[in-house]
Write a protein that holds these residues in place. Structure first.
Motif, mmCIF file in Angstrom:
data_model
loop_
_atom_site.group_PDB
_atom_site.id
_atom_site.type_symbol
_atom_site.label_atom_id
_atom_site.label_comp_id
_atom_site.label_asym_id
_atom_site.label_seq_id
_atom_site.Cartn_x
_atom_site.Cartn_y
_atom_site.Cartn_z
ATOM 1 N N GLU A 193 0.527 -1.098 0.052
ATOM 2 C CA GLU A 193 -0.396 -0.092 0.018
ATOM 3 C C GLU A 193 0.540 1.315 -0.148
ATOM 4 O OE1 GLU A 193 -3.042 0.190 -0.141
ATOM 5 O OE2 GLU A 193 -4.148 -1.551 0.581
ATOM 6 N N TYR A 194 1.789 1.251 1.550
ATOM 7 C CA TYR A 194 2.621 2.811 0.918
ATOM 8 C C TYR A 194 3.304 2.644 -0.661
ATOM 9 C CZ TYR A 194 7.725 4.847 1.827
ATOM 10 O OH TYR A 194 8.475 5.549 1.754
ATOM 11 N N VAL A 195 3.743 1.793 -1.558
ATOM 12 C CA VAL A 195 4.224 1.653 -2.433
ATOM 13 C C VAL A 195 3.436 2.324 -3.853
ATOM 14 C CG1 VAL A 195 5.748 0.270 -4.469
ATOM 15 C CG2 VAL A 195 6.436 -0.331 -1.765
ATOM 16 N N SER A 196 2.453 1.440 -3.441
ATOM 17 C CA SER A 196 1.605 2.000 -4.660
ATOM 18 C C SER A 196 1.334 3.723 -3.924
ATOM 19 C CB SER A 196 0.092 1.282 -4.013
ATOM 20 O OG SER A 196 -0.364 1.908 -4.887
ATOM 21 N N ASN A 197 0.854 3.515 -3.108
ATOM 22 C CA ASN A 197 1.069 5.260 -2.862
ATOM 23 C C ASN A 197 1.850 6.290 -3.162
ATOM 24 O OD1 ASN A 197 -1.605 5.155 -1.604
ATOM 25 N ND2 ASN A 197 -0.843 4.302 0.562
ATOM 26 N N GLU A 198 3.040 5.737 -2.727
ATOM 27 C CA GLU A 198 4.116 6.447 -3.027
ATOM 28 C C GLU A 198 4.863 6.881 -4.518
ATOM 29 O OE1 GLU A 198 7.084 9.020 -1.482
ATOM 30 O OE2 GLU A 198 5.438 8.398 -0.278
ATOM 31 N N PHE A 199 4.107 5.276 -5.058
ATOM 32 C CA PHE A 199 5.683 5.675 -6.245
ATOM 33 C C PHE A 199 4.190 4.930 -7.214
ATOM 34 C CE2 PHE A 199 8.374 4.047 -2.831
ATOM 35 C CZ PHE A 199 9.494 5.019 -3.148
ATOM 36 N N ASP A 200 3.429 4.206 -7.318
ATOM 37 C CA ASP A 200 2.318 4.202 -8.226
ATOM 38 C C ASP A 200 2.925 3.283 -9.143
ATOM 39 O OD1 ASP A 200 -0.238 3.860 -8.761
ATOM 40 O OD2 ASP A 200 -0.290 4.853 -9.625
ATOM 41 N N PHE A 201 4.066 2.487 -9.406
ATOM 42 C CA PHE A 201 4.374 1.688 -10.741
ATOM 43 C C PHE A 201 4.365 0.849 -10.344
ATOM 44 C CE2 PHE A 201 8.878 1.388 -8.401
ATOM 45 C CZ PHE A 201 9.609 2.405 -8.171
ATOM 46 N N TRP A 202 4.489 -0.646 -11.439
ATOM 47 C CA TRP A 202 3.926 -1.061 -11.788
ATOM 48 C C TRP A 202 4.136 -2.412 -12.535
ATOM 49 C CZ3 TRP A 202 0.792 -3.101 -7.319
ATOM 50 C CH2 TRP A 202 0.300 -2.019 -6.898
ATOM 51 N N PRO A 203 4.658 -3.997 -12.160
ATOM 52 C CA PRO A 203 4.167 -4.770 -11.520
ATOM 53 C C PRO A 203 5.323 -4.034 -10.171
ATOM 54 C CG PRO A 203 3.811 -5.340 -13.958
ATOM 55 C CD PRO A 203 4.886 -4.075 -13.716
ATOM 56 N N LEU A 204 5.162 -5.468 -9.509
ATOM 57 C CA LEU A 204 5.599 -5.812 -8.286
ATOM 58 C C LEU A 204 5.865 -7.021 -7.911
ATOM 59 C CD1 LEU A 204 4.183 -3.266 -5.580
ATOM 60 C CD2 LEU A 204 5.559 -2.775 -6.480
ATOM 61 N N TRP A 205 7.381 -7.488 -7.787
ATOM 62 C CA TRP A 205 7.394 -9.011 -8.152
ATOM 63 C C TRP A 205 7.217 -9.526 -6.469
ATOM 64 C CZ3 TRP A 205 12.312 -12.742 -7.119
ATOM 65 C CH2 TRP A 205 12.178 -13.630 -7.651
ATOM 66 N N LEU A 206 6.409 -10.448 -6.269
ATOM 67 C CA LEU A 206 6.156 -11.607 -4.830
ATOM 68 C C LEU A 206 7.043 -12.758 -4.912
ATOM 69 C CD1 LEU A 206 2.377 -10.708 -4.587
ATOM 70 C CD2 LEU A 206 4.524 -9.230 -3.966
ATOM 71 N N CYS A 207 7.564 -12.748 -3.861
ATOM 72 C CA CYS A 207 8.534 -14.161 -4.190
ATOM 73 C C CYS A 207 8.431 -14.628 -2.440
ATOM 74 C CB CYS A 207 10.020 -14.667 -4.516
ATOM 75 S SG CYS A 207 10.505 -15.615 -4.682
ATOM 76 N N PRO A 208 8.056 -15.929 -2.166
ATOM 77 C CA PRO A 208 7.653 -15.753 -0.583
ATOM 78 C C PRO A 208 8.574 -17.351 -0.362
ATOM 79 C CG PRO A 208 6.302 -17.439 -1.912
ATOM 80 C CD PRO A 208 7.126 -16.709 -2.678
ATOM 81 N N PHE A 209 9.530 -16.741 0.479
ATOM 82 C CA PHE A 209 10.309 -17.421 1.900
ATOM 83 C C PHE A 209 9.419 -18.147 2.858
ATOM 84 C CE2 PHE A 209 12.439 -14.889 -1.577
ATOM 85 C CZ PHE A 209 13.266 -16.102 -2.173
ATOM 86 N N GLN A 210 10.709 -19.605 3.158
ATOM 87 C CA GLN A 210 10.296 -19.987 4.759
ATOM 88 C C GLN A 210 11.722 -19.801 5.050
ATOM 89 O OE1 GLN A 210 8.347 -20.111 6.913
ATOM 90 N NE2 GLN A 210 5.976 -21.131 5.868
#
Length: 428
Positions: A332-349
């Motif tokens: 949400e912060y990145v969306s409001n501050e920069f508004d560039f897309w896409p964003l990559w999501l990679c999960p880690f354990q």
């Protein structure tokens, strides 16, 4: 091994000489996947670029002995004829084994195997005195766990034994569309909890649209399942394909992709950052121009261009690791501050303590038993005014710290020394 031992002896001798004179030096690897610009003085340099061989593959123990400058594509090509593949393969072909170990790298199998360094059995490392040491979980274990993720600052890693797993011909991919940040993160977690999945990552295409991509290794493709490649100039860029086949629908789409194509699916276009080059040079961005300029859109070429052009000081290229509990707030912060897309999501354990022992707040406790982290790739144009560009990066760093996360240190960093020490445990 004789050539390896001779090369290591030479490196040891050089380091010993620098140590005796108390002269600081840098390592020269021959290539880099860091966005930081560094000047190398030939008089204060240790050249490790020739340590680039796969020395041994043992299909019985499912291990291989690898020198640090072996890139991911050569490693994969060496072990796949044995029916094997590394558990964690970084998405850019030019990322090296040593870079992956020293930089806490990972990829879409990280939810299952942790970071790349978790797949290393032992290392041979040259210390600052020139001493050559073998370190593992049972021998010099403090050095072994400390060296991972500390960017070569504790010694020069010159050999690694890597774990391998059984390879398959294909990865059966499921593209699951989502319609919000919250839904995307929930779908990401659900995909990680599905025991049959071998790979999971996601793309946030816009604030109200995402796609979770889960993969299963397989040798058999169902008769009605389409096969899609990503390595050839005529193939689509991976993120564009994921966008196209899920647009306007919430139904999951299944396809099969050859394993090697899948592992390096983001090479062409460097995820989506390559499109900024088209915009910069005022070139139309379409299927034909991507085909004609394909040579320039592979990551090895793009990294050279990034450093030569100075664009690392104009584009934000940051990977941030957030506890899943705070990932939504960060997006949400990145969306409001920069508004560039896409964003990559990679999960880690993570399988062990995070590199450099960050003193982040343990926000994971907000979700009992949830140890899932999400790497969020924030890549896009920053301010054209350099002072504002620095301010944007510092604000991003501050928000990550506030939300209990850490950033990957391969990228440009803007911390003061005191700020760095407030995040990482210098005494440790």
């Amino acid at each position: 091994m004789e050539a390896h031992q001779e090369a290591v002896a030479h490196i040891s001798s050089q380091i010993f000489s620098f140590h005796q004179k108390q002269v600081p030096f840098r390592l020269y690897h021959g290539s880099t996947n860091s966005t930081q610009s560094r000047k190398i003085d030939p008089e204060r340099m240790v050249d490790t670029s020739q340590l680039n061989h796969v020395l041994k593959i043992d299909d019985k123990s499912k291990t291989c002995l690898v020198e640090p400058n072996v890139p991911m594509d050569r490693l994969v090509d060496a072990v796949m004829p044995y029916g094997l593949v590394p558990p964690v393969v970084m998405e850019f072909p030019g990322i090296t084994v040593g870079g992956g170990f020293a930089g806490t790298a990972g990829e879409s199998s990280g939810f299952k195997y942790g970071f790349f360094d978790s797949t290393v059995n032992w290392i041979e490392i040259v210390l600052a005195t020139g001493e050559i040491v073998t370190a593992s979980p049972t021998e010099h274990s403090d050095l072994f766990y400390a060296a991972a993720g500390t960017f070569g600052t504790l010694g020069v890693t010159v050999l690694l034994e890597l774990q391998l797993i059984d390879a398959k011909q294909y990865v059966e991919l499921t593209y699951q569309p989502t319609s919000s940040i919250k839904e995307t993160l929930a779908a990401l977690k659900a995909a990680c909890e599905a025991e049959t999945n071998d790979y999971v990552d996601g793309i946030m295409l816009a604030k109200d649209r995402g796609v979770i991509i889960s993969g299963k290794l397989t040798d058999e493709v169902a008769s009605r399942t389409r096969t899609q490649r990503f390595a050839r100039a005529t193939d689509p860029w991976h993120y564009i394909h994921a966008d196209r086949i899920t647009r306007g629908s919430l139904e999951a789409v299944k396809e099969a992709t050859p394993l090697r194509d899948y592992l390096f699916r983001y090479d062409r276009g460097a995820f989506w950052t390559g499109r900024y080059a088209f915009k910069y040079f005022l070139v139309p961005f379409n299927r034909i121009t991507r085909y004609l300029l394909d040579y320039f859109m592979h990551t090895r070429v793009m990294y050279h261009a990034l450093h030569a052009s100075g664009h690392a000081k104009k584009y934000m290229i940051q990977d941030l690791l957030l506890p899943k509990a705070s990932a939504e707030k960060f997006i949400e912060y990145v969306s409001n501050e920069f508004d560039f897309w896409p964003l990559w999501l990679c999960p880690f354990q993570p399988k062990q303590e995070l590199a450099l022992h960050p003193r982040h707040d343990d926000i994971r406790k907000e979700e009992k038993g949830d140890s899932l982290y999400v790497n969020i790739g924030v890549w896009g144009p920053g301010s054209t005014t350099y002072s504002r560009f620095v301010e944007q990066n510092r604000l991003l760093e501050s928000k990550v710290c506030e939300l209990g996360g850490v950033k990957w240190l391969y990228a440009q960093q803007y911390y003061t020394e005191d700020e760095f020490d407030s995040i990482y445990d210098r005494e440790w």
